[in-house]
Design a protein around this motif. Structure first.
Motif, short mmCIF file in Angstrom:
data_model
loop_
_atom_site.label_atom_id
_atom_site.label_comp_id
_atom_site.label_asym_id
_atom_site.label_seq_id
_atom_site.Cartn_x
_atom_site.Cartn_y
_atom_site.Cartn_z
N ILE A 62 49.33 48.35 41.08
CA ILE A 62 48.49 47.19 40.97
C ILE A 62 48.90 45.73 40.78
CG2 ILE A 62 46.19 46.85 39.32
CD1 ILE A 62 45.56 49.71 38.67
N CYS A 63 49.65 45.60 39.83
CA CYS A 63 50.21 44.55 40.08
C CYS A 63 50.98 43.70 41.04
CB CYS A 63 51.19 44.36 38.57
SG CYS A 63 50.96 45.18 36.59
N GLY A 64 51.43 44.77 41.77
CA GLY A 64 52.38 44.06 43.59
C GLY A 64 53.49 45.07 43.12
N GLU A 80 47.81 42.49 30.08
CA GLU A 80 48.82 41.04 31.03
C GLU A 80 47.55 40.12 31.68
OE1 GLU A 80 52.60 41.53 31.31
OE2 GLU A 80 53.26 41.20 29.26
N ALA A 81 48.24 38.85 32.12
CA ALA A 81 47.09 38.81 33.24
C ALA A 81 47.21 39.07 34.22
CB ALA A 81 47.25 37.42 33.49
N LYS A 82 48.32 39.40 34.66
CA LYS A 82 48.83 39.99 36.45
C LYS A 82 48.26 41.31 36.50
CE LYS A 82 52.72 40.41 39.38
NZ LYS A 82 54.18 40.15 39.74
N LYS A 88 40.48 43.08 38.74
CA LYS A 88 39.93 42.52 39.56
C LYS A 88 39.27 41.78 40.48
CE LYS A 88 37.94 37.70 38.96
NZ LYS A 88 38.27 36.10 38.18
N CYS A 89 40.68 42.19 41.61
CA CYS A 89 40.87 41.71 42.67
C CYS A 89 40.39 43.29 43.48
CB CYS A 89 42.50 40.95 43.88
SG CYS A 89 43.16 39.78 42.90
N PRO A 93 36.96 46.74 36.42
CA PRO A 93 36.42 46.24 35.23
C PRO A 93 38.43 46.49 34.60
CG PRO A 93 35.21 47.22 35.25
CD PRO A 93 35.55 47.66 36.16
N ASN A 94 38.93 45.53 33.40
CA ASN A 94 40.83 46.22 33.63
C ASN A 94 40.24 47.15 31.71
OD1 ASN A 94 43.20 46.57 32.66
ND2 ASN A 94 42.81 44.85 32.04
N THR A 95 39.46 48.22 31.27
CA THR A 95 39.01 48.68 30.17
C THR A 95 40.00 49.47 30.34
OG1 THR A 95 38.10 49.77 31.18
CG2 THR A 95 36.71 47.88 30.79
N LYS A 96 39.89 50.18 28.75
CA LYS A 96 40.58 50.99 28.07
C LYS A 96 40.64 52.65 28.99
CE LYS A 96 37.08 53.10 25.23
NZ LYS A 96 36.79 53.46 23.65
N HIS A 97 39.88 52.75 29.71
CA HIS A 97 39.46 54.01 30.01
C HIS A 97 40.96 53.88 31.89
CE1 HIS A 97 36.06 54.80 28.60
NE2 HIS A 97 35.20 52.81 29.48
#
Length: 153
Positions: A62-64, A80-82, A88-89, A93-97
């Protein structure tokens, strides 16, 4: 003289000091096992390297396809933002799941499964809404409307 003054006198090249500090900084650091450098610029002890699990690399698609060294850094990267930008791309959503999910396909499958379960849990007013009659009886909406049309309430 104080200890720091004595050390300064020994090292100063003007007073006949050998200037060994400059030579030590220029010599390459012996690091055959590729151990990361500590705060002092020297390799950390090998036992500490193994203790923190820095010999393991964890990739994240996911982070490339970024690789994280050690479990702690890997766990920390999910906030972290990355990683958030990668999610998001994907439209997720970036949730705990999604903590611990590193493959794009796995994240999309989990998102589809979560959407289905959320759809089933959503409140439907036509079937789940409840009414109370004048006697204190609790009835579903359809039953209440049927009885009201018949004039039995």
């Amino acid at each position: 003289l104080h200890g720091s003054d004595v050390a300064a006198e020994k090292k100063s090249p003007e007073d006949g000091g050998d200037g060994s500090d400059e030579e030590e900084e220029e010599t390459p650091i012996y690091n055959p096992k590729g151990v990361p450098l500590g705060w002092d610029g020297k390799p950390i002890p090998y036992w500490l390297f193994k203790l923190h699990g820095l010999n393991h690399f964890y990739p994240c698609e996911i982070c490339g396809n970024e690789s994280y060294r050690g479990r702690h850094n890997f766990e920390k990267h999910f906030a972290e933002a990355k990683h958030a930008y990668g999610m998001k791309c994907l439209g997720i959503p970036n949730t705990k799941h999604f903590h611990g999910v590193t493959k794009i396909e796995d994240a999309q499958q989990l998102w589809a499964k979560l959407q289905k379960s959320l759809e089933q849990e959503r409140f439907d007013g036509t079937t789940e809404e409840e009414y109370e009659d004048s006697h204190g009886n609790v009835l579903s909406r359809s039953t209440y409307e049927d009885l009201a049309r018949q004039g039995l309430l």
